[in-house]
Design an enzyme around this catalytic site. Structure first.
Site, PDB file in Angstrom:
ATOM      1  N   LEU A 141       0.854  -1.175   0.000  1.00 29.40           N
ATOM      2  CA  LEU A 141       0.000   0.000   0.000  1.00 29.40           C
ATOM      3  C   LEU A 141       0.890   1.225   0.000  1.00 29.40           C
ATOM      4  CD1 LEU A 141      -2.647  -0.983   2.736  1.00 29.40           C
ATOM      5  CD2 LEU A 141      -2.885  -1.182   0.253  1.00 29.40           C
ATOM      6  N   ASP A 142       0.435   2.300  -0.641  1.00 33.20           N
ATOM      7  CA  ASP A 142       1.182   3.550  -0.574  1.00 33.20           C
ATOM      8  C   ASP A 142       1.344   3.962   0.886  1.00 33.20           C
ATOM      9  OD1 ASP A 142       1.142   3.600  -3.336  1.00 33.20           O
ATOM     10  OD2 ASP A 142      -0.635   4.873  -3.432  1.00 33.20           O
ATOM     11  N   LYS A 143       2.383   4.726   1.151  1.00 32.30           N
ATOM     12  CA  LYS A 143       2.662   5.156   2.522  1.00 32.30           C
ATOM     13  C   LYS A 143       1.434   5.779   3.174  1.00 32.30           C
ATOM     14  CE  LYS A 143       5.586   8.348   5.160  1.00 32.30           C
ATOM     15  NZ  LYS A 143       6.660   9.369   5.097  1.00 32.30           N
ATOM     16  N   ARG A 197      -5.767   5.515  -7.452  1.00 31.94           N
ATOM     17  CA  ARG A 197      -5.576   6.968  -7.505  1.00 31.94           C
ATOM     18  C   ARG A 197      -5.535   7.458  -8.950  1.00 31.94           C
ATOM     19  NH1 ARG A 197      -0.359   7.709  -3.878  1.00 31.94           N
ATOM     20  NH2 ARG A 197      -0.783   9.939  -4.237  1.00 31.94           N
TER      21      ARG A 197
END
Length: 338
Positions: A157-159, A263
């Site tokens: 997962l993105d930060k 996104r």
């Protein structure tokens, strides 16, 4: 990479396992077709085929007392012994960072990752990551992935995206999870709070995603090149005027898992995730800006809410849900008043 083990003494009855390692035994019956690495992987499921190839090539496998070192060689019947060195220490340092554990057994650990925590150390993020936390939490229960005492991460997962993640603690579980993700045999559902509302309210986004030609730090929808990316979305709720919603809550189900996929796809519909500093070009309407400020959300409003899969070792079907985190819940509450 671990130092090649000394093949001498492997069949010494008193030698036992190498210090900190194990010796595994398998008897291969006559008539097994194909390659040796594949045949041994079937008999020793705790080791992946890739790991067995490495052990064969470094002289750690014997048959009837003689070293065999060709992974592609023919599977011959006989008694095999495999010396598995102790896992090499992981490069990232273990750190005592609290984790929200949703499930754990000898093979897997499932966590609810908070926003703000990177998965891997990298440039600008030397520590404080999920990997650092898992190294401390799992400790000696990590049997080694590829010969290194580290958690096996097959998705990320993105930060600044929160939610459910799974990591492998063993080589076999790592290989099994990787196969599930490669086959898209994973249930992954995200909740996004977006600007405006998608039109149509539900559908499939099928594009190719790759590095942007204009900004190499960003991903983009491409006409050619890149990799296929498929997202199924459904608008669960809109906020503001019915005829022209100011924001929406959207459920996104991933069929593939490309970098920044949701996104990028939401932005391609003209509905970027609220708070997204990279793909949220253009300011939302003033009431939405006020809601963002009041909620204190400082990251993209994206949460990995559901992760479901078949346990790669036990075959049990597992499914985990994570409630919307406090910052996104606060934003949704304020959007409800629009």
């Amino acid at each position: 990479m671990p130092e090649a083990p000394d093949p001498e003494g492997i069949d010494d009855e008193d030698s036992g396992p190498a210090p900190g390692g194990d010796i595994l035994e398998a008897v291969l019956p006559a008539g097994v077709p194909g390659r040796l690495d594949r045949a041994l992987a079937d008999l020793l499921p705790q080791l992946s085929r890739a790991r067995l190839r490495s052990l064969l090539e470094t002289g750690a496998v014997t048959r009837e007392g003689a070293v065999v070192a060709d992974p592609s060689g023919r599977a011959l019947p006989g008694a095999y012994r495999v010396r598995v060195p102790a896992p090499a220490p992981a490069v990232p340092a273990p750190q005592d960072i609290p984790l929200a554990i949703l499930f754990e057994d000898a093979c897997l650990v499932v966590v609810d990752k908070p926003a703000g925590m990177a998965v891997h150390p990298g440039p600008g993020v030397p520590d404080g990551t999920l990997v650092n936390a898992l190294l401390h939490h799992c400790g000696a229960s990590l049997s080694g992935v590829g010969g290194v005492a580290r958690p096996g991460i097959v998705h990320r997962l993105d930060k600044d995206t929160s939610g459910v993640m799974v990591a492998a603690k063993t080589d076999a579980a790592h290989q099994g999870l990787a196969a599930l993700f490669a086959a898209h045999d994973i249930e992954r559902s995200y909740i996004a709070l977006v600007r405006g509302a998608p039109g149509p309210p539900a559908g499939e986004i099928r594009t190719r995603i790759g590095r942007s030609a204009h900004d190499r730090m960003k991903m983009a929808v491409l006409k050619t090149g890149g990799r296929e990316a498929v997202t199924h979305y459904r608008t669960e709720r809109t906020f503001g005027p019915t005829a022209a919603p100011l924001a929406a809550r959207v459920s996104c189900r991933l069929e593939t898992g490309r970098t920044h996929q949701i996104r990028v796809h939401m932005a391609s519909l003209g509905c970027p995730c609220l708070g997204d500093p990279v793909y949220g070009s253009g300011a939302p309407a003033a009431p939405v800006r006020e809601a963002l400020a009041g909620a204190g959300l400082t990251r993209q409003a994206l949460h990995a809410a559901v992760l479901g899969f078949v346990h790669p070792v036990t075959g049990e079907r597992l499914r985990f849900e994570s409630p919307m985190p406090a910052d996104m819940a606060a934003l949704e509450m304020r959007l409800s008043d629009l």
